[in-house]
Design a protein around this motif. Sequence first.
Motif, PDB file in Angstrom:
ATOM      1  N   ARG A 247      -2.477  -9.665  -9.890  1.00 49.30           N
ATOM      2  CA  ARG A 247      -1.716  -8.540 -10.434  1.00 49.30           C
ATOM      3  C   ARG A 247      -2.336  -7.212 -10.003  1.00 49.30           C
ATOM      4  O   ARG A 247      -1.629  -6.269  -9.663  1.00 49.30           O
ATOM      5  N   GLU A 248      -3.666  -7.144  -9.998  1.00 48.24           N
ATOM      6  CA  GLU A 248      -4.349  -5.902  -9.611  1.00 48.24           C
ATOM      7  C   GLU A 248      -3.956  -5.496  -8.194  1.00 48.24           C
ATOM      8  O   GLU A 248      -3.698  -4.337  -7.921  1.00 48.24           O
ATOM      9  N   ARG A 249      -3.907  -6.455  -7.282  1.00 49.74           N
ATOM     10  CA  ARG A 249      -3.540  -6.150  -5.900  1.00 49.74           C
ATOM     11  C   ARG A 249      -2.088  -5.688  -5.816  1.00 49.74           C
ATOM     12  O   ARG A 249      -1.765  -4.757  -5.086  1.00 49.74           O
ATOM     13  N   THR A 250      -1.211  -6.339  -6.566  1.00 48.19           N
ATOM     14  CA  THR A 250       0.191  -5.937  -6.590  1.00 48.19           C
ATOM     15  C   THR A 250       0.319  -4.509  -7.107  1.00 48.19           C
ATOM     16  O   THR A 250       1.075  -3.707  -6.561  1.00 48.19           O
ATOM     17  N   ASP A 251      -0.428  -4.184  -8.153  1.00 47.96           N
ATOM     18  CA  ASP A 251      -0.409  -2.822  -8.693  1.00 47.96           C
ATOM     19  C   ASP A 251      -0.889  -1.820  -7.644  1.00 47.96           C
ATOM     20  O   ASP A 251      -0.324  -0.733  -7.512  1.00 47.96           O
ATOM     21  N   LEU A 252      -1.922  -2.190  -6.892  1.00 46.63           N
ATOM     22  CA  LEU A 252      -2.429  -1.306  -5.840  1.00 46.63           C
ATOM     23  C   LEU A 252      -1.403  -1.139  -4.727  1.00 46.63           C
ATOM     24  O   LEU A 252      -1.224  -0.037  -4.200  1.00 46.63           O
ATOM     25  N   ASP A 253      -0.723  -2.218  -4.358  1.00 44.00           N
ATOM     26  CA  ASP A 253       0.330  -2.127  -3.339  1.00 44.00           C
ATOM     27  C   ASP A 253       1.439  -1.190  -3.804  1.00 44.00           C
ATOM     28  O   ASP A 253       1.930  -0.373  -3.030  1.00 44.00           O
TER      29      ASP A 253
ATOM     30  N   ARG B 232       1.148   1.239  -5.985  1.00 46.38           N
ATOM     31  CA  ARG B 232       0.593   2.601  -5.999  1.00 46.38           C
ATOM     32  C   ARG B 232       0.562   3.170  -4.585  1.00 46.38           C
ATOM     33  O   ARG B 232       0.911   4.333  -4.363  1.00 46.38           O
ATOM     34  N   ARG B 233       0.156   2.340  -3.615  1.00 46.71           N
ATOM     35  CA  ARG B 233       0.110   2.801  -2.222  1.00 46.71           C
ATOM     36  C   ARG B 233       1.506   3.192  -1.745  1.00 46.71           C
ATOM     37  O   ARG B 233       1.691   4.246  -1.132  1.00 46.71           O
ATOM     38  N   SER B 234       2.498   2.369  -2.041  1.00 53.71           N
ATOM     39  CA  SER B 234       3.877   2.665  -1.631  1.00 53.71           C
ATOM     40  C   SER B 234       4.369   3.969  -2.257  1.00 53.71           C
ATOM     41  O   SER B 234       5.004   4.787  -1.588  1.00 53.71           O
ATOM     42  N   SER B 235       4.077   4.154  -3.534  1.00 55.71           N
ATOM     43  CA  SER B 235       4.479   5.375  -4.222  1.00 55.71           C
ATOM     44  C   SER B 235       3.824   6.600  -3.589  1.00 55.71           C
ATOM     45  O   SER B 235       4.481   7.624  -3.348  1.00 55.71           O
ATOM     46  N   LEU B 236       2.543   6.487  -3.311  1.00 59.93           N
ATOM     47  CA  LEU B 236       1.837   7.613  -2.694  1.00 59.93           C
ATOM     48  C   LEU B 236       2.368   7.891  -1.291  1.00 59.93           C
ATOM     49  O   LEU B 236       2.496   9.060  -0.901  1.00 59.93           O
ATOM     50  N   GLU B 237       2.695   6.848  -0.523  1.00 63.59           N
ATOM     51  CA  GLU B 237       3.266   7.049   0.815  1.00 63.59           C
ATOM     52  C   GLU B 237       4.557   7.848   0.727  1.00 63.59           C
ATOM     53  O   GLU B 237       4.774   8.785   1.507  1.00 63.59           O
ATOM     54  N   GLN B 238       5.417   7.489  -0.220  1.00 64.43           N
ATOM     55  CA  GLN B 238       6.681   8.207  -0.384  1.00 64.43           C
ATOM     56  C   GLN B 238       6.443   9.661  -0.770  1.00 64.43           C
ATOM     57  O   GLN B 238       7.093  10.575  -0.243  1.00 64.43           O
ATOM     58  N   ARG B 239       5.511   9.874  -1.690  1.00 65.23           N
ATOM     59  CA  ARG B 239       5.211  11.242  -2.126  1.00 65.23           C
ATOM     60  C   ARG B 239       4.615  12.067  -0.988  1.00 65.23           C
ATOM     61  O   ARG B 239       4.938  13.250  -0.831  1.00 65.23           O
ATOM     62  N   LEU B 240       3.745  11.452  -0.184  1.00 69.56           N
ATOM     63  CA  LEU B 240       3.153  12.159   0.951  1.00 69.56           C
ATOM     64  C   LEU B 240       4.223  12.519   1.982  1.00 69.56           C
ATOM     65  O   LEU B 240       4.243  13.645   2.491  1.00 69.56           O
ATOM     66  N   ASP B 241       5.110  11.575   2.295  1.00 67.17           N
ATOM     67  CA  ASP B 241       6.180  11.855   3.248  1.00 67.17           C
ATOM     68  C   ASP B 241       7.083  12.977   2.754  1.00 67.17           C
ATOM     69  O   ASP B 241       7.408  13.904   3.495  1.00 67.17           O
ATOM     70  N   ASP B 242       7.480  12.882   1.489  1.00 68.21           N
ATOM     71  CA  ASP B 242       8.343  13.902   0.897  1.00 68.21           C
ATOM     72  C   ASP B 242       7.651  15.262   0.890  1.00 68.21           C
ATOM     73  O   ASP B 242       8.237  16.276   1.271  1.00 68.21           O
TER      74      ASP B 242
END
Length: 73
Positions: A15-21, A23-33
């Motif tokens: 679950r921890e790894r899934t949560d990190l994945d 979080r990474r996806s969310s941050l990627e979207q925010r960085l792109d935006d």
Amino acid sequence: MAHRFESAGRLAVPRERTDLDDRRSSLEQRLDDGFRRIDQASLAGSDVTEWESFWIRLLGEYEDVCRELQEAA
């Protein structure tokens, strides 16, 4: 420490790894935006100094999450 696992038709992932994945996806979207918005505002002549500082902090968070995922692998 025991990890909770979840499965979605693939190998179970801690679950921890899934949560990190996630979080990474969310941050990627925010960085792109943020990058697009900063670029547009800059081209329009706006002062984007504060936006750039915030974007750099987000980038640091992204790098931290990527390191954590690397360590969890």
